[in-house]
Design a protein around this motif. Structure first.
Motif, PDB file in Angstrom:
ATOM      1  N   THR A  42      18.585-108.198 -54.332  1.00 25.69           N
ATOM      2  CA  THR A  42      18.479-109.640 -54.185  1.00 25.69           C
ATOM      3  C   THR A  42      19.395-110.125 -53.055  1.00 25.69           C
ATOM      4  N   LYS A  43      19.366-111.430 -52.833  1.00 23.86           N
ATOM      5  CA  LYS A  43      20.225-112.017 -51.811  1.00 23.86           C
ATOM      6  C   LYS A  43      21.690-111.930 -52.196  1.00 23.86           C
ATOM      7  N   GLN A  44      21.949-111.800 -53.515  1.00 28.43           N
ATOM      8  CA  GLN A  44      23.313-111.642 -54.006  1.00 28.43           C
ATOM      9  C   GLN A  44      23.704-110.169 -54.068  1.00 28.43           C
ATOM     10  N   ASN A  45      22.847-109.317 -53.539  1.00 30.86           N
ATOM     11  CA  ASN A  45      23.073-107.872 -53.489  1.00 30.86           C
ATOM     12  C   ASN A  45      23.030-107.237 -54.886  1.00 30.86           C
ATOM     13  N   ASP A  46      22.236-107.860 -55.791  1.00 30.90           N
ATOM     14  CA  ASP A  46      22.010-107.241 -57.096  1.00 30.90           C
ATOM     15  C   ASP A  46      20.887-106.209 -56.972  1.00 30.90           C
ATOM     16  N   LEU A  47      21.084-105.052 -57.570  1.00 28.18           N
ATOM     17  CA  LEU A  47      20.075-104.000 -57.558  1.00 28.18           C
ATOM     18  C   LEU A  47      19.114-104.217 -58.719  1.00 28.18           C
ATOM     19  N   CYS A  48      17.815-104.395 -58.428  1.00 27.34           N
ATOM     20  CA  CYS A  48      16.813-104.721 -59.443  1.00 27.34           C
ATOM     21  C   CYS A  48      15.742-103.644 -59.490  1.00 27.34           C
ATOM     22  N   THR A  49      15.171-103.490 -60.673  1.00 26.34           N
ATOM     23  CA  THR A  49      14.112-102.515 -60.915  1.00 26.34           C
ATOM     24  C   THR A  49      12.954-103.204 -61.619  1.00 26.34           C
ATOM     25  N   MET A  50      11.752-102.988 -61.110  1.00 28.01           N
ATOM     26  CA  MET A  50      10.537-103.551 -61.703  1.00 28.01           C
ATOM     27  C   MET A  50       9.770-102.430 -62.381  1.00 28.01           C
ATOM     28  N   ARG A  73       8.785-105.855 -66.612  1.00 22.12           N
ATOM     29  CA  ARG A  73      10.200-105.995 -67.014  1.00 22.12           C
ATOM     30  C   ARG A  73      11.055-105.838 -65.773  1.00 22.12           C
ATOM     31  N   LEU A  74      11.855-106.858 -65.524  1.00 22.50           N
ATOM     32  CA  LEU A  74      12.715-106.892 -64.347  1.00 22.50           C
ATOM     33  C   LEU A  74      14.161-106.788 -64.802  1.00 22.50           C
ATOM     34  N   SER A  75      14.818-105.721 -64.406  1.00 19.39           N
ATOM     35  CA  SER A  75      16.216-105.488 -64.788  1.00 19.39           C
ATOM     36  C   SER A  75      17.065-105.459 -63.529  1.00 19.39           C
ATOM     37  N   CYS A  76      18.166-106.222 -63.537  1.00 19.97           N
ATOM     38  CA  CYS A  76      19.039-106.316 -62.363  1.00 19.97           C
ATOM     39  C   CYS A  76      20.481-106.094 -62.797  1.00 19.97           C
ATOM     40  N   LYS A  77      21.245-105.518 -61.870  1.00 16.60           N
ATOM     41  CA  LYS A  77      22.646-105.234 -62.131  1.00 16.60           C
ATOM     42  C   LYS A  77      23.431-105.462 -60.860  1.00 16.60           C
ATOM     43  N   GLY A  78      24.494-106.277 -60.991  1.00 13.88           N
ATOM     44  CA  GLY A  78      25.364-106.543 -59.863  1.00 13.88           C
ATOM     45  C   GLY A  78      26.767-106.071 -60.139  1.00 13.88           C
ATOM     46  N   SER A  79      27.702-106.450 -59.269  1.00 15.27           N
ATOM     47  CA  SER A  79      29.081-106.009 -59.436  1.00 15.27           C
ATOM     48  C   SER A  79      29.766-106.707 -60.613  1.00 15.27           C
ATOM     49  N   LEU A  80      29.326-107.932 -60.918  1.00 18.98           N
ATOM     50  CA  LEU A  80      29.974-108.700 -61.986  1.00 18.98           C
ATOM     51  C   LEU A  80      29.019-109.129 -63.094  1.00 18.98           C
ATOM     52  N   ARG A  81      27.745-108.780 -62.993  1.00 20.93           N
ATOM     53  CA  ARG A  81      26.788-109.255 -63.991  1.00 20.93           C
ATOM     54  C   ARG A  81      25.601-108.318 -64.064  1.00 20.93           C
ATOM     55  N   SER A  82      24.871-108.441 -65.160  1.00 21.25           N
ATOM     56  CA  SER A  82      23.610-107.731 -65.338  1.00 21.25           C
ATOM     57  C   SER A  82      22.698-108.624 -66.179  1.00 21.25           C
ATOM     58  N   TYR A  83      21.419-108.609 -65.900  1.00 20.81           N
ATOM     59  CA  TYR A  83      20.478-109.487 -66.586  1.00 20.81           C
ATOM     60  C   TYR A  83      19.086-108.878 -66.501  1.00 20.81           C
ATOM     61  N   TRP A  84      18.186-109.410 -67.315  1.00 22.77           N
ATOM     62  CA  TRP A  84      16.799-108.940 -67.313  1.00 22.77           C
ATOM     63  C   TRP A  84      15.885-110.104 -67.702  1.00 22.77           C
ATOM     64  N   CYS A  85      14.608-109.955 -67.368  1.00 20.83           N
ATOM     65  CA  CYS A  85      13.586-110.926 -67.760  1.00 20.83           C
ATOM     66  C   CYS A  85      12.235-110.217 -67.758  1.00 20.83           C
ATOM     67  N   GLU A  86      11.270-110.822 -68.434  1.00 16.60           N
ATOM     68  CA  GLU A  86       9.943-110.233 -68.551  1.00 16.60           C
ATOM     69  C   GLU A  86       8.866-111.264 -68.212  1.00 16.60           C
ATOM     70  N   TYR A  87       7.811-110.761 -67.599  1.00 18.59           N
ATOM     71  CA  TYR A  87       6.623-111.547 -67.288  1.00 18.59           C
ATOM     72  C   TYR A  87       5.405-110.852 -67.897  1.00 18.59           C
ATOM     73  N   ARG A  88       4.448-111.658 -68.315  1.00 26.33           N
ATOM     74  CA  ARG A  88       3.192-111.128 -68.842  1.00 26.33           C
ATOM     75  C   ARG A  88       2.032-111.835 -68.173  1.00 26.33           C
ATOM     76  N   ALA A 127      17.209-112.840 -59.451  1.00 27.90           N
ATOM     77  CA  ALA A 127      15.775-112.531 -59.440  1.00 27.90           C
ATOM     78  C   ALA A 127      15.044-113.133 -60.634  1.00 27.90           C
ATOM     79  N   CYS A 128      15.753-113.383 -61.730  1.00 30.33           N
ATOM     80  CA  CYS A 128      15.126-113.969 -62.907  1.00 30.33           C
ATOM     81  C   CYS A 128      15.101-115.491 -62.863  1.00 30.33           C
ATOM     82  N   GLN A 129      15.512-116.076 -61.753  1.00 29.57           N
ATOM     83  CA  GLN A 129      15.401-117.516 -61.556  1.00 29.57           C
ATOM     84  C   GLN A 129      14.155-117.865 -60.748  1.00 29.57           C
ATOM     85  N   ALA A 130      13.187-116.979 -60.759  1.00 29.44           N
ATOM     86  CA  ALA A 130      11.927-117.210 -60.057  1.00 29.44           C
ATOM     87  C   ALA A 130      11.109-118.273 -60.798  1.00 29.44           C
TER      88      ALA A 130
END
Length: 222
Positions: free
Chosen positions: A38-46, A58-73, A103-106
């Motif tokens: 991402t623009k914040q340099n978070d590494l994401c996997t789809m 399923r979108l999973s992202c991990k950064g230096s200070l945070r990690s988050y996930w979200c799902e779309y159907r 990435a989950c703020q789409a």
């Protein structure tokens, strides 16, 4: 008889193997997930999998200070272009996600460019995430806007008493008076002073001889 039974068992085994293979293929569309930053340099996997008629992302992202996930159907298979190249569908989706800090703020609904002419059934819709997201109110499907609230009536302006009212500043223009030039009446001219000679001639002489008498009298008086 035994040969027929063996053939039926073999046929049943082939059917089960084919169904199991299709089921396994349906559970995971691609073994190789799509990765990006991402623009914040978070590494994401789809990771894309299938659940019945729906496709789950399923979108999973991990950064230096945070990690988050979200799902779309969604049901992207309703788009003809998706059926020709399904991976490119999510690649285009990834192009928009990598421009975000999170990435989950789409947007809540995502439709890639390749399916822009397809129906809304082909888009992926947000379903859940590791954090709560406030969504803006969406307009109704019939396009009707909420009725505007009536404006509050304004209180009437207080009226001033007559004593407080200021006199009008309007000036009344008086038309100029027309000067009339009065003609001066002629002064009566005093009658010429009559000499003693003429007076005596008028008294004692005839009218036809008054001039001669006046002359003669005047000679004698001088």
């Amino acid at each position: 008889m035994r040969t027929l039974a063996n053939s039926l068992i073999l046929l049943l085994a082939c059917c089960l193997w084919s169904a199991e293979a299709q089921g396994g293929r349906r559970q995971s569309i691609w073994e190789d997930p799509i990765k990006f930053k991402t623009k914040q340099n978070d590494l994401c996997t789809m990771i894309i999998t299938g659940q019945g008629e729906y496709t789950r992302l399923r979108l999973s992202c991990k950064g230096s200070l945070r990690s988050y996930w979200c799902e779309y159907r969604g049901t992207p298979h309703t788009c003809r272009s998706y059926n020709k190249n399904p991976r490119h569908y999510f690649i285009q989706m990834m192009w928009g996600l990598r421009k975000l800090h999170n990435a989950c703020q789409a947007p809540r609904q995502i439709k890639p460019h390749m399916c822009r002419k397809a129906t809304d059934d082909s888009q992926m819709v947000f379903s859940s995430a590791s954090f709560s997201r406030p969504w803006p109110e969406e307009p109704s499907k019939n396009g009707a806007r909420p009725a505007p609230q009536p404006a509050r009536p304004r209180p009437p302006a207080p009226t001033r008493p007559d004593s407080a009212r200021q006199p009008s500043t309007k000036t009344i223009q008086v038309p100029p008076r027309v000067r009339t030039t009065q003609r001066s009446s002629p002064q009566p001219t005093a009658p010429p002073v009559e000499s003693n000679a003429k007076r005596m001639a008028r008294l004692y002489c005839w009218r036809s001889l008054q001039g001669v008498c006046s002359y003669v009298i005047g000679l004698f008086r001088h």
